[in-house]
Write an enzyme that holds these catalytic residues in place. Structure first.
Site, mmCIF file in Angstrom:
data_model
loop_
_atom_site.group_PDB
_atom_site.id
_atom_site.type_symbol
_atom_site.label_atom_id
_atom_site.label_comp_id
_atom_site.label_asym_id
_atom_site.label_seq_id
_atom_site.Cartn_x
_atom_site.Cartn_y
_atom_site.Cartn_z
ATOM 1 N N HIS A 14 0.794 -1.289 0.066
ATOM 2 C CA HIS A 14 -0.141 -0.033 0.128
ATOM 3 C C HIS A 14 0.895 1.119 0.106
ATOM 4 O O HIS A 14 2.013 1.399 0.624
ATOM 5 C CB HIS A 14 -0.773 -0.056 1.131
ATOM 6 C CG HIS A 14 -1.798 1.137 1.182
ATOM 7 N ND1 HIS A 14 -1.572 2.294 1.459
ATOM 8 C CD2 HIS A 14 -3.233 1.081 0.959
ATOM 9 C CE1 HIS A 14 -2.578 3.109 1.759
ATOM 10 N NE2 HIS A 14 -3.744 2.295 1.117
ATOM 11 N N ASP A 16 0.888 4.151 1.548
ATOM 12 C CA ASP A 16 1.234 4.669 2.698
ATOM 13 C C ASP A 16 2.266 3.929 3.470
ATOM 14 O O ASP A 16 3.289 4.294 4.242
ATOM 15 C CB ASP A 16 -0.154 5.033 3.701
ATOM 16 C CG ASP A 16 -0.714 6.032 3.017
ATOM 17 O OD1 ASP A 16 -0.270 6.974 2.307
ATOM 18 O OD2 ASP A 16 -2.272 5.853 3.240
ATOM 19 N N LYS A 17 1.937 2.606 3.407
ATOM 20 C CA LYS A 17 3.044 1.868 3.961
ATOM 21 C C LYS A 17 4.451 1.732 3.379
ATOM 22 O O LYS A 17 5.351 1.403 3.904
ATOM 23 C CB LYS A 17 2.352 0.227 3.989
ATOM 24 C CG LYS A 17 1.451 0.085 5.159
ATOM 25 C CD LYS A 17 2.305 0.021 6.667
ATOM 26 C CE LYS A 17 1.337 0.809 7.798
ATOM 27 N NZ LYS A 17 2.311 1.225 8.657
ATOM 28 N N GLU A 42 10.293 12.080 6.706
ATOM 29 C CA GLU A 42 8.978 11.814 5.963
ATOM 30 C C GLU A 42 9.325 11.279 4.574
ATOM 31 O O GLU A 42 10.362 11.766 4.109
ATOM 32 C CB GLU A 42 8.312 13.095 6.003
ATOM 33 C CG GLU A 42 8.049 13.777 7.335
ATOM 34 C CD GLU A 42 7.707 12.845 8.554
ATOM 35 O OE1 GLU A 42 6.288 12.112 8.221
ATOM 36 O OE2 GLU A 42 7.276 13.315 9.798
ATOM 37 N N GLU A 55 14.277 16.026 9.395
ATOM 38 C CA GLU A 55 15.493 16.170 10.157
ATOM 39 C C GLU A 55 16.158 15.433 10.860
ATOM 40 O O GLU A 55 15.653 14.495 11.341
ATOM 41 C CB GLU A 55 15.112 17.456 11.247
ATOM 42 C CG GLU A 55 14.262 18.549 10.781
ATOM 43 C CD GLU A 55 12.602 18.140 10.408
ATOM 44 O OE1 GLU A 55 12.002 18.529 9.469
ATOM 45 O OE2 GLU A 55 12.197 17.533 11.137
ATOM 46 N N LYS A 166 -5.722 -4.319 0.528
ATOM 47 C CA LYS A 166 -6.337 -4.034 1.754
ATOM 48 C C LYS A 166 -7.518 -4.900 2.377
ATOM 49 O O LYS A 166 -7.986 -5.826 1.497
ATOM 50 C CB LYS A 166 -7.132 -2.499 1.719
ATOM 51 C CG LYS A 166 -6.517 -1.354 1.044
ATOM 52 C CD LYS A 166 -7.319 -0.163 0.912
ATOM 53 C CE LYS A 166 -7.594 0.536 2.326
ATOM 54 N NZ LYS A 166 -8.109 1.667 2.192
ATOM 55 N N PHE A 242 -8.758 -4.050 -10.423
ATOM 56 C CA PHE A 242 -7.808 -3.339 -9.439
ATOM 57 C C PHE A 242 -6.448 -3.711 -10.055
ATOM 58 O O PHE A 242 -5.610 -4.287 -9.474
ATOM 59 C CB PHE A 242 -7.839 -4.049 -7.956
ATOM 60 C CG PHE A 242 -7.328 -3.160 -7.037
ATOM 61 C CD1 PHE A 242 -6.387 -1.949 -7.497
ATOM 62 C CD2 PHE A 242 -7.022 -3.655 -5.795
ATOM 63 C CE1 PHE A 242 -5.498 -1.444 -6.498
ATOM 64 C CE2 PHE A 242 -6.268 -2.862 -4.876
ATOM 65 C CZ PHE A 242 -5.478 -1.886 -5.051
ATOM 66 N N ASP A 250 -2.282 5.731 -5.953
ATOM 67 C CA ASP A 250 -2.454 6.892 -4.896
ATOM 68 C C ASP A 250 -1.196 7.260 -4.275
ATOM 69 O O ASP A 250 -0.456 6.332 -4.121
ATOM 70 C CB ASP A 250 -3.370 6.431 -3.814
ATOM 71 C CG ASP A 250 -4.854 6.135 -4.136
ATOM 72 O OD1 ASP A 250 -5.609 6.930 -4.463
ATOM 73 O OD2 ASP A 250 -5.088 4.910 -4.323
ATOM 74 N N ALA A 251 -0.966 8.541 -4.297
ATOM 75 C CA ALA A 251 0.297 8.693 -3.499
ATOM 76 C C ALA A 251 0.304 8.266 -2.171
ATOM 77 O O ALA A 251 -1.112 8.365 -1.639
ATOM 78 C CB ALA A 251 0.456 10.519 -3.448
ATOM 79 N N ARG A 256 0.331 7.821 7.731
ATOM 80 C CA ARG A 256 -1.296 8.087 7.389
ATOM 81 C C ARG A 256 -2.192 6.695 7.757
ATOM 82 O O ARG A 256 -3.268 6.829 7.386
ATOM 83 C CB ARG A 256 -1.217 8.366 5.976
ATOM 84 C CG ARG A 256 -2.169 9.643 5.766
ATOM 85 C CD ARG A 256 -2.370 10.286 4.445
ATOM 86 N NE ARG A 256 -2.012 9.322 3.385
ATOM 87 C CZ ARG A 256 -2.063 9.830 2.114
ATOM 88 N NH1 ARG A 256 -2.310 11.274 1.961
ATOM 89 N NH2 ARG A 256 -1.811 9.021 0.890
ATOM 90 N N LYS A 257 -1.493 5.785 8.257
ATOM 91 C CA LYS A 257 -2.116 4.480 8.611
ATOM 92 C C LYS A 257 -1.711 4.213 10.221
ATOM 93 O O LYS A 257 -1.437 3.378 10.700
ATOM 94 C CB LYS A 257 -1.583 3.373 7.985
ATOM 95 C CG LYS A 257 -2.115 3.440 6.445
ATOM 96 C CD LYS A 257 -3.529 3.253 6.331
ATOM 97 C CE LYS A 257 -4.143 3.662 4.916
ATOM 98 N NZ LYS A 257 -4.264 4.860 4.601
ATOM 99 N N LYS A 277 10.747 8.029 13.150
ATOM 100 C CA LYS A 277 11.190 8.725 14.236
ATOM 101 C C LYS A 277 12.215 7.983 15.161
ATOM 102 O O LYS A 277 11.813 6.716 15.237
ATOM 103 C CB LYS A 277 9.800 8.959 14.941
ATOM 104 C CG LYS A 277 9.009 9.950 14.476
ATOM 105 C CD LYS A 277 7.682 10.464 15.054
ATOM 106 C CE LYS A 277 6.580 11.347 14.546
ATOM 107 N NZ LYS A 277 5.502 11.487 15.222
ATOM 108 N N LYS A 281 11.765 10.352 20.395
ATOM 109 C CA LYS A 281 10.265 10.806 20.058
ATOM 110 C C LYS A 281 9.416 10.098 20.901
ATOM 111 O O LYS A 281 9.263 8.781 20.734
ATOM 112 C CB LYS A 281 10.038 10.811 18.485
ATOM 113 C CG LYS A 281 10.725 11.933 17.729
ATOM 114 C CD LYS A 281 12.033 12.028 17.819
ATOM 115 C CE LYS A 281 12.719 13.044 16.815
ATOM 116 N NZ LYS A 281 13.964 13.404 16.804
ATOM 117 N N ASP A 283 6.347 9.913 20.724
ATOM 118 C CA ASP A 283 5.285 9.434 20.033
ATOM 119 C C ASP A 283 5.377 7.920 19.685
ATOM 120 O O ASP A 283 4.487 7.328 19.710
ATOM 121 C CB ASP A 283 5.239 10.076 18.657
ATOM 122 C CG ASP A 283 4.301 11.479 18.836
ATOM 123 O OD1 ASP A 283 3.542 11.572 19.418
ATOM 124 O OD2 ASP A 283 4.441 12.451 17.876
#
Length: 417
Positions: A14, A16-17, A42, A55, A166, A242, A250-251, A256-257, A277, A281, A283
């Site tokens: 995918h 995003d992955k 990113e 960074e 998916k 598909f 898709d970009a 985003r997941k 990260k 961090k 997060d």
């Protein structure tokens, strides 16, 4: 009254992955050559292009372009017809040095005083409805796509498969929040061209139901296998064709997941992504630490289901607060607030301590970047990394340390279980 709950997962192919995996591959390489690296990377992927930004503070120098290409090829984007492949796509980098304003809030004279890399709240969750203490709908969704990936890479039973996919699983629960049956399974998988669309849909649906699902079912406990009835509603590639997928369809963007990465909508989420990260961090590191706490508490028998929240102020080592929610399933005569006070005594949550406890200054993140960061199996392994000048580093690491049940006895002792 019975109710339905749904979770989804996405495959390693995918878009995003793909972005998550590239970002975490960069983190791993920086940490492999300089464990003190501070990284916030990113990635964006689209037709024929990878863009890297972020960074970094490090003494290491790595070839980010080759790392990105290696990840893309490993996933399976190796053909020009995909309009995105590791050997020919463009890779541009806008990675620069970390802001000294941020760094001064994290680094301290002594390691123990290390401040949190950002403000925010992080959540960990665990439930005893599966063997790995993960929500059932998400657990099955991940298993579907992991098995689909294994079948694709073997290339025998479903040779038409392409990397993007998916899944989605809907479970029916009773009034006591116990799973009763699987209501619906949705699988959408990218595929090669077929002679006709009717032939394509028939073949893919039959293979998913007759090859994929039985393999997933046998990997579950006996109790959860019983939820796979003949009444499941299947939606296989419900939109039809598909063929165009991945970054050409898709970009994709890092982070985003985040619900796929965690608990599929169960429990809660603080909003911060993990991939790209380093462990300073919170997060990332505190989300792993709260999962570790929740899983050990549930495994010890404190409650059937537990949510743990921890919150921080940037540059401050001590957490702002720790919160526990047992959803009324506690098996001990304590309020959730009292449980939280005991948790504070058992688990040191200052960033330097949780990083050390979970061995997070190690290149262990690439493997977590697809199919969920939680609910995985800890392993000890050796990984080899290559620098931009051909230098070679071999690292012995422990993966998914936050999934270890190494505090169960201590929890039982503190709570009198």
């Amino acid at each position: 009254m019975p109710y339905l709950f749904t979770s989804e997962s996405v495959s390693e192919g995918h878009p995003d992955k793909i972005a998550d995996q590239i970002s975490d591959a960069l983190v791993d390489h920086f940490i492999a050559f300089d464990p003190q690296s501070k990284v916030a990377c990113e990635t964006m992927v689209t037709t024929g292009l990878v863009a890297l930004a972020g960074e970094v503070k490090t003494t290491a120098y790595i070839d980010v372009q080759n790392i990105a290409r290696d990840v893309i090829n490993r996933i399976g984007y190796t053909k020009g017809e995909y309009m995105f492949d590791g050997n020919s796509c463009g890779v541009i980098s806008a990675i620069h040095e970390q802001s000294p304003d941020i760094n001064q809030g994290v680094d301290r004279t002594t390691e123990e005083e290390q401040g949190a890399g950002d403000q925010g709240m992080m959540f960990g969750y665990a439930t005893n409805e599966t063997e790995n203490y993960m929500p059932l709908a998400l657990n099955i969704s991940h298993k579907i796509l992991m098995e689909l990936s294994a079948i694709r890479k073997e290339g025998k039973e479903m040779p038409y498969l392409r990397p993007d996919a998916k899944s989605q699983v809907t479970i029916e629960y009773d009034d006591n929040n116990h799973p009763q049956r699987i209501d619906t399974i949705v699988v959408s998988t990218q595929h090669d061209e077929f002679d006709t669309e009717d032939k394509m849909l028939q073949r893919i649906k039959e293979d998913i139901i007759n090859i994929l699902i039985p393999n997933v079912k046998i990997s579950m406990s006996a109790a959860n296998q019983a939820l796979f009835t003949n009444d499941i509603k299947y939606y296989i590639n419900p939109t039809g064709k598909f063929v165009i997928g991945g970054p050409h369809g898709d970009a994709g963007l890092t982070g985003r997941k985040i619900i796929v990465d965690t608990y599929g909508g169960k429990g809660a989420h603080g909003g911060g992504a993990f991939s790209g990260k380093d462990p300073s961090k919170v997060d990332r590191s505190a989300a792993y630490a709260t999962r570790h706490i929740a899983k050990n508490l549930v495994a010890a028998g404190v409650a059937d289901e537990i949510l743990v929240q921890v919150s921080y102020a940037i540059g401050v080592a001590e957490p702002v607060g720790i919160y526990i929610n047992t959803y009324g399933t506690a098996k001990i005569n304590m309020s959730d607030g009292e449980i939280a006070k005991h948790v504070e005594k058992i688990f040191e949550m200052r960033p330097a301590f949780l990083i050390k406890r979970l061995k997070l200054k190690a290149p262990i993140y690439s493997e977590a970047a697809a199919y969920g960061h939680m609910g995985r199996t800890p392993e000890t392994k050796e990984i080899v990394f290559y620098g931009s000048g051909g230098e070679r580093v071999k690292k012995a690491v422990e993966t998914f340390t936050w999934e270890k049940l190494d505090y169960v006895n201590q929890v039982k002792k503190v709570f009198g279980l």
